[in-house]
Design a protein around this motif. Sequence first.
Motif, PDB file in Angstrom:
ATOM      1  N   LYS A  89       0.815  -1.139  -0.007  1.00 25.56           N
ATOM      2  CA  LYS A  89       0.099   0.182   0.049  1.00 25.56           C
ATOM      3  C   LYS A  89       0.864   1.207   0.182  1.00 25.56           C
ATOM      4  O   LYS A  89       1.766   1.362   0.794  1.00 25.56           O
TER       5      LYS A  89
ATOM      6  N   ASN B 114       1.138   5.679  -0.294  1.00 24.86           N
ATOM      7  CA  ASN B 114       0.340   7.005   0.008  1.00 24.86           C
ATOM      8  C   ASN B 114       0.325   7.592  -1.297  1.00 24.86           C
ATOM      9  O   ASN B 114       1.331   7.661  -2.116  1.00 24.86           O
ATOM     10  N   GLN B 115      -0.837   8.231  -1.524  1.00 25.95           N
ATOM     11  CA  GLN B 115      -0.896   9.144  -2.620  1.00 25.95           C
ATOM     12  C   GLN B 115      -1.805  10.321  -2.499  1.00 25.95           C
ATOM     13  O   GLN B 115      -2.042  10.380  -1.084  1.00 25.95           O
TER      14      GLN B 115
ATOM     15  N   GLY C 119      -5.475   9.656  -1.254  1.00 21.59           N
ATOM     16  CA  GLY C 119      -5.550   8.361  -0.290  1.00 21.59           C
ATOM     17  C   GLY C 119      -4.435   7.317  -0.713  1.00 21.59           C
ATOM     18  O   GLY C 119      -3.656   7.549  -1.385  1.00 21.59           O
ATOM     19  N   SER C 120      -4.639   6.287  -0.049  1.00 19.82           N
ATOM     20  CA  SER C 120      -3.857   5.036  -0.312  1.00 19.82           C
ATOM     21  C   SER C 120      -4.187   4.258  -1.488  1.00 19.82           C
ATOM     22  O   SER C 120      -5.380   3.932  -1.488  1.00 19.82           O
ATOM     23  N   THR C 121      -3.360   3.759  -2.266  1.00 20.55           N
ATOM     24  CA  THR C 121      -3.540   2.737  -3.165  1.00 20.55           C
ATOM     25  C   THR C 121      -2.860   1.501  -3.109  1.00 20.55           C
ATOM     26  O   THR C 121      -1.739   1.503  -2.654  1.00 20.55           O
ATOM     27  N   ALA C 122      -3.307   0.239  -3.472  1.00 23.57           N
ATOM     28  CA  ALA C 122      -2.782  -0.967  -3.131  1.00 23.57           C
ATOM     29  C   ALA C 122      -2.149  -1.453  -4.662  1.00 23.57           C
ATOM     30  O   ALA C 122      -2.796  -0.948  -5.799  1.00 23.57           O
ATOM     31  N   HIS C 123      -1.098  -2.094  -4.625  1.00 23.07           N
ATOM     32  CA  HIS C 123      -0.389  -2.368  -5.946  1.00 23.07           C
ATOM     33  C   HIS C 123       0.039  -3.897  -5.652  1.00 23.07           C
ATOM     34  O   HIS C 123       0.269  -4.346  -4.734  1.00 23.07           O
ATOM     35  N   ASN C 124      -0.226  -4.558  -6.614  1.00 28.03           N
ATOM     36  CA  ASN C 124       0.095  -6.021  -6.584  1.00 28.03           C
ATOM     37  C   ASN C 124       1.090  -6.660  -7.995  1.00 28.03           C
ATOM     38  O   ASN C 124       0.823  -5.932  -8.959  1.00 28.03           O
TER      39      ASN C 124
ATOM     40  N   ASN D 208       7.086   6.159  -0.292  1.00 31.27           N
ATOM     41  CA  ASN D 208       5.650   6.470  -0.070  1.00 31.27           C
ATOM     42  C   ASN D 208       4.928   5.626   0.364  1.00 31.27           C
ATOM     43  O   ASN D 208       3.661   5.467   0.518  1.00 31.27           O
ATOM     44  N   THR D 209       5.658   4.381   0.949  1.00 32.73           N
ATOM     45  CA  THR D 209       5.092   3.119   1.673  1.00 32.73           C
ATOM     46  C   THR D 209       4.291   3.712   3.054  1.00 32.73           C
ATOM     47  O   THR D 209       4.952   4.484   3.530  1.00 32.73           O
TER      48      THR D 209
END
Length: 81
Positions: free
Chosen positions: A30, A32-33, A36-41, A66-67
């Motif tokens: 996850k 920080n943007q 809000g937070s965004t998840a990446h896989n 940005n983690t």
Amino acid sequence: MRKLLIPLLAGLALPTAVNAETWWLMAAGKFNQAAGSTAHNWAIPTNSEQECEFAGQKFLNGQYPNTIGTKARGYVCVKGK
């Protein structure tokens, strides 16, 4: 017909990729943007279990500005075909 038959027979006679063992590094995080937070896989192929574990630990211990905290990252190594 002959153009299709020769590559097909060559592919059946040389099964080099069939016996190859692939380990997949499945990682998630996850970040920080501004909104809000965004998840990446990610799913990354590796050549061995040791290489997969090494890359996973590198991912966990890396410095990502940005983690959202160190517990916002994780990985698992999965054996493929």
